[in-house]
Design an enzyme around this catalytic site. Structure first.
Site, mmCIF file in Angstrom:
data_model
loop_
_atom_site.group_PDB
_atom_site.id
_atom_site.type_symbol
_atom_site.label_atom_id
_atom_site.label_comp_id
_atom_site.label_asym_id
_atom_site.label_seq_id
_atom_site.Cartn_x
_atom_site.Cartn_y
_atom_site.Cartn_z
ATOM 1 N N LYS A 67 22.587 -2.404 61.708
ATOM 2 C CA LYS A 67 21.516 -3.015 60.925
ATOM 3 C C LYS A 67 20.431 -3.609 61.829
ATOM 4 O O LYS A 67 19.254 -3.527 61.513
ATOM 5 C CB LYS A 67 22.090 -4.082 59.985
ATOM 6 N N LYS A 74 21.235 10.958 53.914
ATOM 7 C CA LYS A 74 22.020 10.213 52.931
ATOM 8 C C LYS A 74 21.064 9.476 51.985
ATOM 9 O O LYS A 74 20.113 8.845 52.464
ATOM 10 C CB LYS A 74 22.915 9.212 53.679
ATOM 11 N N LYS A 119 18.593 3.273 49.675
ATOM 12 C CA LYS A 119 17.413 2.443 49.402
ATOM 13 C C LYS A 119 16.558 2.306 50.652
ATOM 14 O O LYS A 119 15.341 2.297 50.595
ATOM 15 C CB LYS A 119 17.870 1.028 48.998
HETATM 16 P P1 ADP Z 1 22.064 1.805 50.102
HETATM 17 O O1 ADP Z 1 22.397 2.716 51.263
HETATM 18 O O2 ADP Z 1 21.164 2.458 49.110
HETATM 19 O O3 ADP Z 1 21.562 0.435 50.559
HETATM 20 P P2 ADP Z 1 24.519 0.408 49.620
HETATM 21 O O4 ADP Z 1 24.834 0.416 51.088
HETATM 22 O O5 ADP Z 1 24.108 -0.863 48.965
HETATM 23 O O6 ADP Z 1 23.420 1.538 49.330
HETATM 24 O O7 ADP Z 1 25.756 1.037 48.852
HETATM 25 C C1 ADP Z 1 26.408 0.511 47.733
HETATM 26 C C2 ADP Z 1 27.573 1.427 47.430
HETATM 27 O O8 ADP Z 1 27.126 2.759 47.098
HETATM 28 C C3 ADP Z 1 28.525 1.601 48.623
HETATM 29 O O9 ADP Z 1 29.871 1.600 48.146
HETATM 30 C C4 ADP Z 1 28.160 2.938 49.201
HETATM 31 O O10 ADP Z 1 29.251 3.551 49.857
HETATM 32 C C5 ADP Z 1 27.702 3.728 47.974
HETATM 33 N N1 ADP Z 1 26.650 4.673 48.337
HETATM 34 C C6 ADP Z 1 25.380 4.358 48.708
HETATM 35 N N2 ADP Z 1 24.659 5.452 48.984
HETATM 36 C C7 ADP Z 1 25.484 6.519 48.805
HETATM 37 C C8 ADP Z 1 25.321 7.945 48.939
HETATM 38 N N3 ADP Z 1 24.173 8.480 49.299
HETATM 39 N N4 ADP Z 1 26.382 8.735 48.671
HETATM 40 C C9 ADP Z 1 27.573 8.183 48.291
HETATM 41 N N5 ADP Z 1 27.785 6.856 48.135
HETATM 42 C C10 ADP Z 1 26.765 6.025 48.399
#
Ligand code: ADP
Ligand code: TRP
Length: 321
Positions: free
Chosen positions: A110, A189, A192
């Site tokens: 991060k 991937k 957000k």
């Molecule tokens: P972001 O990457 O959008 O910030 P988060 O890290 O807040 O998302 O993820 C919240 C949940 O959603 C986690 O359990 C994460 O593993 C799942 N998740 C997020 N993006 C994906 C993706 N592209 N494919 C599968 N699972 C995802």
């Protein structure tokens, strides 16, 4: 079995969040004792504006309820409404070796992505451990990116129990591996932080637009295409029937199909998939007091469990005698 998971209110939820995490969370409700919360304390590590914290917290809550959260059975709350968890974080911090946190990759990742290297971000896994342990969680369904944090939690719980008696439940790991990473419109991937998402509840027109912009290779229409290398196909897999998917696979491999055909169908299927939930979401948006009431009710149920665990930990550590 007690199942617990948290999701940060750091933006609008997208289909990667849904197929990667929420879908499984919602399915567990039928057979388990589920505790799900909105990790707003964790979100503060990214220094969001106060307005965004408030807005995204209610957004996530509304999305979960619209998508099928069972508000009677499942305990659903906002993390900061049970501040006892921050006291447990301190108590656990005092038995957490620095090395354990220094080995965590998510802090380094991060910071490398530009987040401020604040102490909260570094200590983040201890707060996550407190979340899990204060509610006596047995199983924690999370994406592969969170695996290390569950290992840290287990390590802290075992250390605590060895030092102070068997008070904390050591959770088993549970990684949501059955689901592939959902690709975003640029092929990375979906996240957000990459701005490449498709949100479940954005206007239908904008879902169509985003899907039509998904990156594909430049294989000419008439030539065969490899579905396993195609972002559109990866998304089709999530929303189509096995029969229709087999047809698309065939069309890819035979040639004569343009990616825009697959994209148009994907947009239709994606919109249909979320349609029933979209209506529910609109109803909830117009009744935000109900959403707040669900969170308040969840917080009081969560608090009842948290205060008991915290009291035992305090006593074991010699506080308040
Ligand atoms: P972001 O990457 O959008 O910030 P988060 O890290 O807040 O998302 O993820 C919240 C949940 O959603 C986690 O359990 C994460 O593993 C799942 N998740 C997020 N993006 C994906 C993706 N592209 N494919 C599968 N699972 C995802
Ligand atoms: N760190 C998790 C994420 O970014 C969110 C989270 C906070 C969590 N506390 C938790 C997940 C406890 C599971 C259990 O996705």
């Amino acid at each position: 079995m007690r199942i617990l998971s948290g999701i940060q209110p750091s933006g609008r939820l997208h289909i990667g969040n849904f197929f990667g995490a929420m879908h499984q969370h919602l399915r567990f409700q039928a057979d388990h004792d589920c505790f799900y919360f909105i990790a707003d304390y964790h979100a503060l590590t990214g220094n969001p504006s106060p307005a965004d914290v408030a807005r995204y917290t209610l957004d996530v809550a509304t999305d979960y309820i619209a998508l099928g959260l069972n508000t009677e059975k499942t305990v659903f709350w906002r993390q900061s409404d049970v501040p006892e968890v921050t006291e447990l974080t301190w108590l656990l911090s005092c038995i957490t070796p620095m090395g354990l946190l220094q080995r965590c990759t998510s802090y380094k990742d991060k910071v490398a992505q530009g987040m401020s290297p604040n102490h909260g971000l570094f200590a983040y896994p201890v707060l996550q451990a407190a979340d899990i342990l204060i509610y006596n969680s047995e199983l924690v369904p999370v994406g592969a990116d969170q695996k290390q944090h569950i290992e840290v939690t287990r390590d802290i719980a075992i250390r605590f129990n060895n030092a102070y008696g068997k008070i904390l439940t050591v959770p088993t790991e549970h990684i949501i591996e059955s689901v592939a990473v959902v690709p975003g419109v640029d092929g990375r991937k979906m996240s957000k932080s990459y701005g490449n998402t498709i949100e479940m509840f954005e206007p239908e027109k904008s879902i169509r637009k985003r899907i039509m912009r998904i990156v594909t290779d430049s294989t000419p229409v008439e030539e065969p295409k490899d579905p396993d290398k195609c972002n559109v196909f990866a998304l089709l897999k999530l929303v189509t029937s096995p029969e229709e998917l087999a047809e698309w696979e065939n069309r890819y491999r035979s040639g004569g199909m343009g990616y825009s055909d697959a994209k148009k169908r994907l947009a239709e299927l994606m919109i249909d998939y979320f349609k029933p939930f979209r209506q529910k979401r609109t109803e909830l948006e117009n009744n935000i007091d109900y959403v707040k009431k669900v969170l308040a009710d969840g917080a009081s149920r969560a608090k009842a469990v948290a205060t008991k665990t915290l009291a035992k930990v305090r006593e074991a550590m010699g506080l308040g005698a």
